[in-house]
Design a protein around this motif. Sequence first.
Motif, mmCIF file in Angstrom:
data_model
loop_
_atom_site.group_PDB
_atom_site.id
_atom_site.type_symbol
_atom_site.label_atom_id
_atom_site.label_comp_id
_atom_site.label_asym_id
_atom_site.label_seq_id
_atom_site.Cartn_x
_atom_site.Cartn_y
_atom_site.Cartn_z
ATOM 1 N N GLU A 6 -3.479 7.169 1.454
ATOM 2 C CA GLU A 6 -3.500 5.785 0.620
ATOM 3 C C GLU A 6 -2.211 5.584 0.499
ATOM 4 O O GLU A 6 -1.516 6.242 -0.183
ATOM 5 C CB GLU A 6 -4.733 5.909 -0.183
ATOM 6 C CG GLU A 6 -4.810 4.249 -0.352
ATOM 7 C CD GLU A 6 -6.207 4.359 -1.429
ATOM 8 O OE1 GLU A 6 -6.428 3.050 -1.923
ATOM 9 O OE2 GLU A 6 -6.975 5.257 -1.524
ATOM 10 N N ASN A 7 -1.762 4.219 0.774
ATOM 11 C CA ASN A 7 -0.653 3.581 -0.035
ATOM 12 C C ASN A 7 -1.027 2.471 -0.350
ATOM 13 O O ASN A 7 -2.202 2.162 -0.572
ATOM 14 C CB ASN A 7 0.611 3.805 0.869
ATOM 15 C CG ASN A 7 0.420 2.610 2.248
ATOM 16 O OD1 ASN A 7 -0.274 1.924 2.129
ATOM 17 N ND2 ASN A 7 1.047 3.350 3.182
ATOM 18 N N ASP A 8 0.052 1.464 -0.974
ATOM 19 C CA ASP A 8 -0.261 -0.063 -1.542
ATOM 20 C C ASP A 8 -1.234 -0.883 -0.671
ATOM 21 O O ASP A 8 -1.970 -1.477 -1.199
ATOM 22 C CB ASP A 8 0.894 -0.570 -2.190
ATOM 23 C CG ASP A 8 1.599 0.231 -3.419
ATOM 24 O OD1 ASP A 8 0.903 1.147 -3.627
ATOM 25 O OD2 ASP A 8 2.694 -0.140 -3.506
ATOM 26 N N ASN A 9 -0.853 -0.759 0.505
ATOM 27 C CA ASN A 9 -1.524 -1.541 1.644
ATOM 28 C C ASN A 9 -2.447 -1.050 2.301
ATOM 29 O O ASN A 9 -3.319 -1.748 2.932
ATOM 30 C CB ASN A 9 -0.284 -2.155 2.151
ATOM 31 C CG ASN A 9 0.392 -3.214 1.461
ATOM 32 O OD1 ASN A 9 1.101 -2.949 0.605
ATOM 33 N ND2 ASN A 9 0.261 -4.424 1.671
ATOM 34 N N TYR A 10 -2.474 0.112 2.867
ATOM 35 C CA TYR A 10 -3.388 0.644 3.840
ATOM 36 C C TYR A 10 -3.886 2.123 3.424
ATOM 37 O O TYR A 10 -3.598 2.815 2.464
ATOM 38 C CB TYR A 10 -2.409 1.361 5.131
ATOM 39 C CG TYR A 10 -1.777 -0.153 5.655
ATOM 40 C CD1 TYR A 10 -2.417 -1.267 6.318
ATOM 41 C CD2 TYR A 10 -0.476 -0.264 5.126
ATOM 42 C CE1 TYR A 10 -1.638 -2.011 6.742
ATOM 43 C CE2 TYR A 10 0.352 -1.430 5.772
ATOM 44 C CZ TYR A 10 -0.323 -2.137 6.393
ATOM 45 O OH TYR A 10 0.151 -3.526 6.777
ATOM 46 N N LYS A 11 -5.271 2.356 3.941
ATOM 47 C CA LYS A 11 -6.098 3.466 3.660
ATOM 48 C C LYS A 11 -6.583 3.991 4.952
ATOM 49 O O LYS A 11 -6.952 3.199 5.694
ATOM 50 C CB LYS A 11 -7.186 3.171 2.568
ATOM 51 C CG LYS A 11 -7.967 4.394 2.279
ATOM 52 C CD LYS A 11 -9.164 3.727 1.031
ATOM 53 C CE LYS A 11 -9.932 5.132 0.908
ATOM 54 N NZ LYS A 11 -10.917 4.584 -0.341
ATOM 55 N N LYS A 26 -6.790 -2.055 6.267
ATOM 56 C CA LYS A 26 -5.462 -3.072 5.526
ATOM 57 C C LYS A 26 -6.271 -3.582 4.399
ATOM 58 O O LYS A 26 -7.424 -4.133 4.204
ATOM 59 C CB LYS A 26 -5.110 -4.218 6.538
ATOM 60 C CG LYS A 26 -4.123 -5.014 6.057
ATOM 61 C CD LYS A 26 -3.768 -6.081 6.959
ATOM 62 C CE LYS A 26 -2.311 -6.713 6.354
ATOM 63 N NZ LYS A 26 -2.578 -7.538 5.370
ATOM 64 N N LYS A 27 -5.837 -2.980 3.174
ATOM 65 C CA LYS A 27 -6.580 -3.389 1.838
ATOM 66 C C LYS A 27 -6.687 -4.514 1.432
ATOM 67 O O LYS A 27 -7.804 -4.830 0.719
ATOM 68 C CB LYS A 27 -6.035 -2.195 1.024
ATOM 69 C CG LYS A 27 -6.143 -0.816 1.161
ATOM 70 C CD LYS A 27 -5.371 0.312 0.460
ATOM 71 C CE LYS A 27 -5.349 0.051 -0.903
ATOM 72 N NZ LYS A 27 -4.624 1.131 -1.799
ATOM 73 N N ASP A 28 -5.749 -5.537 1.453
ATOM 74 C CA ASP A 28 -5.949 -6.653 1.029
ATOM 75 C C ASP A 28 -6.846 -7.329 1.690
ATOM 76 O O ASP A 28 -7.412 -8.456 1.113
ATOM 77 C CB ASP A 28 -4.585 -7.382 1.052
ATOM 78 C CG ASP A 28 -3.828 -7.661 2.308
ATOM 79 O OD1 ASP A 28 -4.504 -7.115 3.041
ATOM 80 O OD2 ASP A 28 -2.881 -8.323 2.400
ATOM 81 N N GLU A 29 -7.198 -7.321 2.854
ATOM 82 C CA GLU A 29 -8.257 -8.087 3.568
ATOM 83 C C GLU A 29 -9.711 -7.209 3.546
ATOM 84 O O GLU A 29 -10.572 -7.591 4.244
ATOM 85 C CB GLU A 29 -7.836 -8.342 4.927
ATOM 86 C CG GLU A 29 -6.604 -9.228 4.720
ATOM 87 C CD GLU A 29 -6.334 -9.529 6.394
ATOM 88 O OE1 GLU A 29 -7.121 -10.286 7.079
ATOM 89 O OE2 GLU A 29 -5.067 -9.524 7.052
ATOM 90 N N TRP A 119 3.719 4.017 5.417
ATOM 91 C CA TRP A 119 3.597 2.271 5.409
ATOM 92 C C TRP A 119 2.409 1.988 6.255
ATOM 93 O O TRP A 119 1.276 2.379 6.099
ATOM 94 C CB TRP A 119 4.946 1.586 5.723
ATOM 95 C CG TRP A 119 4.693 0.127 5.162
ATOM 96 C CD1 TRP A 119 4.867 -1.002 5.964
ATOM 97 C CD2 TRP A 119 3.982 -0.329 3.907
ATOM 98 N NE1 TRP A 119 4.777 -2.140 5.139
ATOM 99 C CE2 TRP A 119 4.090 -1.694 3.919
ATOM 100 C CE3 TRP A 119 3.957 0.374 2.647
ATOM 101 C CZ2 TRP A 119 3.822 -2.582 2.835
ATOM 102 C CZ3 TRP A 119 3.527 -0.493 1.445
ATOM 103 C CH2 TRP A 119 3.556 -1.889 1.593
ATOM 104 N N ASN A 120 2.439 1.458 7.463
ATOM 105 C CA ASN A 120 1.538 0.762 8.147
ATOM 106 C C ASN A 120 1.215 1.649 9.579
ATOM 107 O O ASN A 120 0.673 1.210 10.159
ATOM 108 C CB ASN A 120 1.851 -0.641 8.567
ATOM 109 C CG ASN A 120 2.960 -0.847 9.466
ATOM 110 O OD1 ASN A 120 3.998 -0.012 9.506
ATOM 111 N ND2 ASN A 120 3.176 -1.985 10.345
#
Length: 291
Positions: A6-11, A26-29, A119-120
């Motif tokens: 996991e990072n800030d944006n993805y798991k 994609k964590k924010d969505e 990252w992604n």
Amino acid sequence: MLYFLENDNYKVGVDTLGAELHHFIKKDENLEFIWQADPNVWTGHAPNLFPIVGELPGQQYTFEGQQYEMKRHGFARRKEFELVEEHHDKLVFQLTEDEETLLQYPFKFRLLIAYALEWNKLSVTYHVTNTDDKGLYFSIGAHPGFNVPLYPNEKYEDYFIEFEKEETLHRYLLSEGGLQNGNTEAVMEQERVLPLKSSYFYKDALVFKEVQSERVVLGSHKSSRRVEMEFEGFPFLGIWGKPEQARYVCIEPWCGIAGRVGESGDITEKEGINQLAPEQSFARTYTIAVL
């Protein structure tokens, strides 16, 4: 058991059973890109195929005159792997021979599957080592399934697969038993974009041998979301889904391919088979980036 990167944006989630990728979110969505194994449709997420890819004639092969039985895509996807490395950005899983595998596959081996998240982009590396005192014969491949469509306002036919290069491709048709039947069918003629159509899969997977591209993008005409796969060093590519319930598509880079109707069955003569001398190793990496 599931382990996560996991990072800030993805798991990313990977199960020890089959060392199989289960999640790329994609964590924010809270947007899940990986098919979630609906048991009424297809129970896989992203199986790892070893030590064969596809089907064998009669689910059998011979080695040094001895006959063995093995089911489609091999046994690795049904085996518990050992987690041998765990870092904040990397997981490594290991499988070696045991009494059960030796009954169907008379070779000693070490298979490592490493997942690294940057990252992604998720990198998946296969590392096969021959720990036997004789030659090791094997195939290996990926089978990740991606959710299609990703959003409620989309439908399956809004999606496409775009190849890195212009391609002229014929699919190698499969029999009802999953073997290459010797026939082909034109799919692309000097084109880069393959529109997704569930009707393709009434004849099983699209099986390609002459792909020049080492990168494809799964995209939609209605949203900006993309999945990009890179697969340098994988000589075969499969694309597959269920025609009646098309809610996912699998993009499958392979180092190996299904058997052919009428072939000898000798694993040493199988199309796409890889061979390693004792103590030799083999490595291939493919990547999944969500955009």
